[in-house]
Design a protein around this motif. Sequence first.
Motif: not given
Lengths: 315, 275
Positions: B43-47, B54-58, B232-236, B238-246
């Motif tokens: 869970r919550m791995q970087g690229p 990367g992976t998300d919180q699940l 919701n997991f931005l500080l732990l 940030p990858w899913p939020a950053v990449f989906s925004g891009f």
Amino acid sequence: MRFLAGRLLDLVLVLFGVSVIVFLMIRLIPGDAVAIMLGANTEITPERIAELESRLGLDQPIVVQYFDWISGIFRGDLGTSIWTGRPVAQEIAANIWPTLQLTFLSVLVGAGLAIPIGCFMAEARGKTAEVLVRVGAIAGLTIPSFWLGIVSIFLVAKLMPGSAMLGYVPFGEDPLGNLQRMILPVFALSLPMLANLSRLVRSAMLDALGQDYIRTAKSKGAGRTRVVYVHALRNALIPFITSVGVATGYLLGGAIVIEQVFAIPGLGQLVLGAISERNYPLVQSAILVLTFAFVLVNFLVDILYAAIDPRVSQR
Amino acid sequence: MMAALRRDKLLSFALIFVILQLLLAIFAPIVAGDPIEQVIMSRMQGPSLENPLGTDQLGRDVFARILFGYRTSLLTCGVAVVLALIVGGSLGMLAAFYRGWFDRIVMRIMDVLFAFPIILLAIGIIAVLGPNALSASIAIGVVYVPIFARLLRGPSLVICESEYVQGARAIGASDSRIVFTHLLPNLSSLILVQASLLLSAAILVEASLSFLGLGAQPPTPSLGQMLSEGRNFLLLNPWPAVFSGFAILFLSFGFNLLGDALRDTLDPRLRNSTD
């Protein structure tokens, strides 16, 4: 005068149309809505449904229902919230200020900065700095503002841990805290508008600078600043003003999304909460109030437009 | 000559950029893994090599979720723009064609629809229809109906007054023949440009709606919903939020650029304009 009368007639027709659409919206809700409104905890009996229907006035002919509803609105009665039983007008009044402040500040920042940036782009046409600003403007148009909000929260939290940037404090209670919490949401919300409007100012300025009266002004010895900011800008501002009116509508909608990002208790939160609770009178009234506000802003912009450019009212 | 080359360069760049993203969306099941499968151990791995974004919180693969989110977004917005075009475009053309009271009533209704702030009207429609991808399509479609109606009415008026349409009428061409062989072909480049620009805007609206939880519902991945969860997991992580925004940015930017480039190429009057 005839122009004003015509505009007023348009205004009344549009407001009437808006109210009919908002009214019909709630009538179009699938038939079991009344049962849903009764809630999961009460036993649903035909008597209870009939009771609620008559309380909501649903047993009346549709034209009667519309006039009941619209005359209530003119008396300031927007109905009662289904769950809390409080008047909808009260709930909206309690939540409208953060939304209005956010929208107002964003219009101020977006429109205010667009003028100097647009003038700069028109003057420095073709230079590297101008090209960079232009590319930035295109990017600003397609960046989702809520994403910008999220990224800015992340960056500020990393760089300046502990800064207060979420939530809302009324200006009257803590002016500094209020403005501090407005910085990031206003930045995120106004950037797309800034991008859009500065591009518009740029092309309007380029247009104006190519006109004969500019050459005349230059040849009679007016300085560069005077030519750009007095002669050209005044004419370039005419299309700009209309666009500010239209952009205000986008901001009102965008504010609803940005409020979610920054946990601001405004109308957005109220409406979204009401949708998930199926509190239809509240959804209906909030949409009506915001749309009326938007229509009135555009009406005022039209009048202002005619005051600045006399050609408009003579058409 | 140089200007022509530069313009076509922009168009080819925009086309390649858009087609690349379309291909990624179409071949998402082949290119990427399962967007829904949860791998609790990662869970919550970087690229990484295994999960390029990367992976998300699940423990779901962000790359796969973005490609499948592209599908949701393109499908929702595509349907919306086609709906707006068919309804709004026909109304605008028919208003110009028949004039009189029909024109006045239709354009009045368009004025009223246009008076609503876009997101607000969409939210209202979704409140009625219930939150899902189809409602989002319909809502965005309805919101854009007046834009197509207004856009096509003006040029249609000019074409209906033109000598060749008058001529066609004189030799007894039927109404539908005039609409389909004279009106539509002459409006096609205008329609193409506007559809591309509106698609760009629709992608942002769809993302906003699904960010608010009013678009496609889980487990269907959508870009706005990824952004909202990632927040919701931005500080732990940030990858899913950053990449989906891009992803939202690239998709919207691509169609915006394409619309702009198409306009420059298809409309010769703009070739020497200032912008």
